[in-house]
Design a protein around this motif. Structure first.
Motif, mmCIF file in Angstrom:
data_model
loop_
_atom_site.group_PDB
_atom_site.id
_atom_site.type_symbol
_atom_site.label_atom_id
_atom_site.label_comp_id
_atom_site.label_asym_id
_atom_site.label_seq_id
_atom_site.Cartn_x
_atom_site.Cartn_y
_atom_site.Cartn_z
ATOM 1 N N THR A 191 1.004 -1.256 -0.042
ATOM 2 C CA THR A 191 0.185 -0.149 0.006
ATOM 3 C C THR A 191 0.896 1.111 -0.080
ATOM 4 O OG1 THR A 191 -0.262 -0.079 2.368
ATOM 5 C CG2 THR A 191 -2.008 -1.132 0.999
ATOM 6 N N ALA A 192 1.847 1.213 0.774
ATOM 7 C CA ALA A 192 2.833 2.264 0.744
ATOM 8 C C ALA A 192 3.374 2.649 -0.639
ATOM 9 C CB ALA A 192 4.048 2.175 1.867
ATOM 10 N N CYS A 193 3.915 1.517 -1.212
ATOM 11 C CA CYS A 193 4.610 1.825 -2.539
ATOM 12 C C CYS A 193 3.507 2.240 -3.537
ATOM 13 C CB CYS A 193 5.128 0.537 -3.117
ATOM 14 S SG CYS A 193 6.429 1.042 -4.226
ATOM 15 N N ALA A 194 2.308 1.814 -3.464
ATOM 16 C CA ALA A 194 1.232 2.176 -4.458
ATOM 17 C C ALA A 194 1.087 3.569 -4.091
ATOM 18 C CB ALA A 194 -0.128 1.375 -4.263
ATOM 19 N N GLY A 195 0.810 3.919 -2.930
ATOM 20 C CA GLY A 195 0.325 5.511 -2.844
ATOM 21 C C GLY A 195 1.575 6.309 -3.222
ATOM 22 N N ALA A 196 2.808 5.940 -2.959
ATOM 23 C CA ALA A 196 3.822 6.771 -3.209
ATOM 24 C C ALA A 196 4.127 7.025 -4.732
ATOM 25 C CB ALA A 196 5.329 6.232 -2.612
ATOM 26 N N VAL A 197 3.951 6.029 -5.532
ATOM 27 C CA VAL A 197 3.907 6.031 -6.819
ATOM 28 C C VAL A 197 2.902 6.928 -7.365
ATOM 29 C CG1 VAL A 197 3.693 4.810 -9.031
ATOM 30 C CG2 VAL A 197 5.333 3.535 -7.146
ATOM 31 N N LEU A 198 1.612 6.628 -7.116
ATOM 32 C CA LEU A 198 0.578 7.472 -7.536
ATOM 33 C C LEU A 198 0.827 9.070 -7.389
ATOM 34 C CD1 LEU A 198 -2.121 7.880 -8.954
ATOM 35 C CD2 LEU A 198 -3.302 7.397 -6.987
ATOM 36 N N LEU A 199 0.932 9.125 -6.038
ATOM 37 C CA LEU A 199 1.005 10.712 -5.468
ATOM 38 C C LEU A 199 2.203 11.369 -6.033
ATOM 39 C CD1 LEU A 199 -0.450 10.452 -1.821
ATOM 40 C CD2 LEU A 199 -1.542 11.034 -4.072
ATOM 41 N N SER A 200 3.446 10.599 -6.320
ATOM 42 C CA SER A 200 4.740 11.016 -6.593
ATOM 43 C C SER A 200 4.381 11.613 -8.228
ATOM 44 C CB SER A 200 5.784 10.190 -6.534
ATOM 45 O OG SER A 200 6.005 9.998 -5.470
ATOM 46 N N TYR A 201 3.483 11.084 -9.006
ATOM 47 C CA TYR A 201 3.231 11.149 -10.282
ATOM 48 C C TYR A 201 2.550 12.658 -10.404
ATOM 49 C CZ TYR A 201 0.696 11.488 -14.847
ATOM 50 O OH TYR A 201 0.238 11.945 -16.107
ATOM 51 N N SER A 261 7.633 14.385 -4.314
ATOM 52 C CA SER A 261 7.923 12.972 -4.343
ATOM 53 C C SER A 261 9.095 12.370 -3.452
ATOM 54 C CB SER A 261 8.207 12.414 -5.647
ATOM 55 O OG SER A 261 9.491 12.959 -6.392
ATOM 56 N N PRO A 262 10.255 13.176 -3.057
ATOM 57 C CA PRO A 262 11.178 12.517 -1.964
ATOM 58 C C PRO A 262 10.376 12.587 -0.736
ATOM 59 C CG PRO A 262 12.022 14.422 -3.520
ATOM 60 C CD PRO A 262 10.507 14.459 -3.559
ATOM 61 N N LEU A 263 9.374 13.243 -0.535
ATOM 62 C CA LEU A 263 8.549 13.135 0.900
ATOM 63 C C LEU A 263 7.767 11.718 0.941
ATOM 64 C CD1 LEU A 263 7.520 16.569 1.865
ATOM 65 C CD2 LEU A 263 9.612 15.547 2.857
ATOM 66 N N PHE A 264 7.148 11.576 -0.223
ATOM 67 C CA PHE A 264 6.155 10.066 -0.493
ATOM 68 C C PHE A 264 7.412 9.014 -0.252
ATOM 69 C CE2 PHE A 264 3.164 13.271 -2.945
ATOM 70 C CZ PHE A 264 2.611 13.341 -1.717
ATOM 71 N N VAL A 265 8.514 9.091 -0.982
ATOM 72 C CA VAL A 265 9.289 8.131 -1.190
ATOM 73 C C VAL A 265 9.783 7.699 0.093
ATOM 74 C CG1 VAL A 265 11.435 7.247 -2.294
ATOM 75 C CG2 VAL A 265 9.774 8.222 -3.783
ATOM 76 N N GLY A 271 0.443 1.073 -8.516
ATOM 77 C CA GLY A 271 0.644 2.640 -8.555
ATOM 78 C C GLY A 271 0.727 2.994 -9.881
ATOM 79 N N CYS A 272 1.322 2.147 -10.663
ATOM 80 C CA CYS A 272 1.367 2.440 -12.221
ATOM 81 C C CYS A 272 0.169 2.154 -13.001
ATOM 82 C CB CYS A 272 2.530 1.372 -12.863
ATOM 83 S SG CYS A 272 4.396 2.146 -12.425
ATOM 84 N N CYS A 273 -0.707 1.225 -12.430
ATOM 85 C CA CYS A 273 -1.899 1.077 -13.092
ATOM 86 C C CYS A 273 -3.004 2.200 -12.783
ATOM 87 C CB CYS A 273 -2.565 -0.248 -12.519
ATOM 88 S SG CYS A 273 -2.018 -1.647 -13.258
ATOM 89 N N ALA A 274 -2.722 2.758 -11.330
ATOM 90 C CA ALA A 274 -3.554 3.832 -11.038
ATOM 91 C C ALA A 274 -3.160 5.050 -11.792
ATOM 92 C CB ALA A 274 -3.258 4.189 -9.231
ATOM 93 N N ILE A 275 -1.923 5.451 -12.121
ATOM 94 C CA ILE A 275 -1.547 6.245 -12.786
ATOM 95 C C ILE A 275 -2.175 6.457 -14.181
ATOM 96 C CG2 ILE A 275 0.294 7.689 -14.163
ATOM 97 C CD1 ILE A 275 2.253 6.854 -11.804
ATOM 98 N N LEU A 276 -2.438 5.222 -14.866
ATOM 99 C CA LEU A 276 -2.863 4.951 -16.187
ATOM 100 C C LEU A 276 -4.236 5.401 -16.031
ATOM 101 C CD1 LEU A 276 -1.160 1.734 -17.464
ATOM 102 C CD2 LEU A 276 -0.736 3.977 -18.252
ATOM 103 N N ALA A 277 -5.065 4.853 -15.142
ATOM 104 C CA ALA A 277 -6.539 5.105 -14.627
ATOM 105 C C ALA A 277 -6.494 6.496 -14.427
ATOM 106 C CB ALA A 277 -7.001 4.268 -13.253
ATOM 107 N N LEU A 278 -5.622 7.207 -13.745
ATOM 108 C CA LEU A 278 -5.816 8.732 -13.568
ATOM 109 C C LEU A 278 -5.631 9.433 -15.051
ATOM 110 C CD1 LEU A 278 -6.035 10.892 -11.356
ATOM 111 C CD2 LEU A 278 -3.592 11.104 -11.561
#
Length: 189
Positions: free
Chosen positions: A111-121, A127-131, A163-170
């Protein structure tokens, strides 16, 4: 050999804790439960970025769905793998709390990586804070004694994919959503 290194690292981290940090690392597991911290970050991004209610709502829903998907996938894999928790396999590890599911993969890391990837996009400047937050959450799983490092890496891989799939959905939502008059849309900040 990897299992031995994995176990050795888990034992070393869990037996070399710094007591004043214990509550902090336990708390990281609590704030990441079901991706709550990432949903809160999505709300903050919408409000501080002066985005529309529709944009903020879409981001919050998508972030929540990404966290839920990452957690669900990790539990599905746990049911297939049935890896013993490090505190059960290594008596020298005294966990800061006990978890009763299988060890691999780490759902919090997913969940942390999914959230960090999407919100970093969405907000690359932050993004450094999310990572950093995602890394701290991942490390906390080993620190509290409930996961091996490879569990965290497996969870992070699931989170990255989600997270990458969420970016595509966004991006699809952006393409099919009419632009508002002020032309602020779901594009990254």
């Amino acid at each position: 050999m990897l299992g031995s290194i994995d176990g050795d690292v888990a034992v070393w981290v869990a037996t070399h804790r710094v007591a004043p940090l214990d509550d902090f690392f336990v708390a990281l597991g609590s704030v990441d439960r079901l991706g709550a911290i990432w949903v809160a970050c999505a709300i903050v991004l919408g409000v501080t970025g002066r985005r529309s209610v529709r944009w903020t709502g879409a981001l919050v829903v998508l972030t929540g769905l990404a966290a839920f998907a990452a957690d669900s996938i990790s539990f599905g894999v746990k049911d297939l793998v049935h890896r013993t928790r490090p505190f059960d396999a290594h008596p020298e590890i005294h966990p800061l709390y006990v978890v009763h599911s299988s060890s691999f993969p780490a759902g919090h890391a997913a969940t942390a990586c999914a959230g960090a990837v999407l919100l970093s996009y969405v907000a690359p400047r932050v993004s450094p804070l999310f990572v950093a937050l995602a890394l701290a959450i991942g490390f906390s799983r080993v620190y509290v004694g409930v996961h091996y490092p490879s569990d965290v890496l497996g969870g992070a891989a699931i989170g990255l994919a989600v997270g990458c799939c969420a970016i595509l959905a966004l991006r699809l939502v952006e393409r099919w959503t009419p632009r508002s008059r002020d032309s602020r849309s779901l594009q990254p900040a």
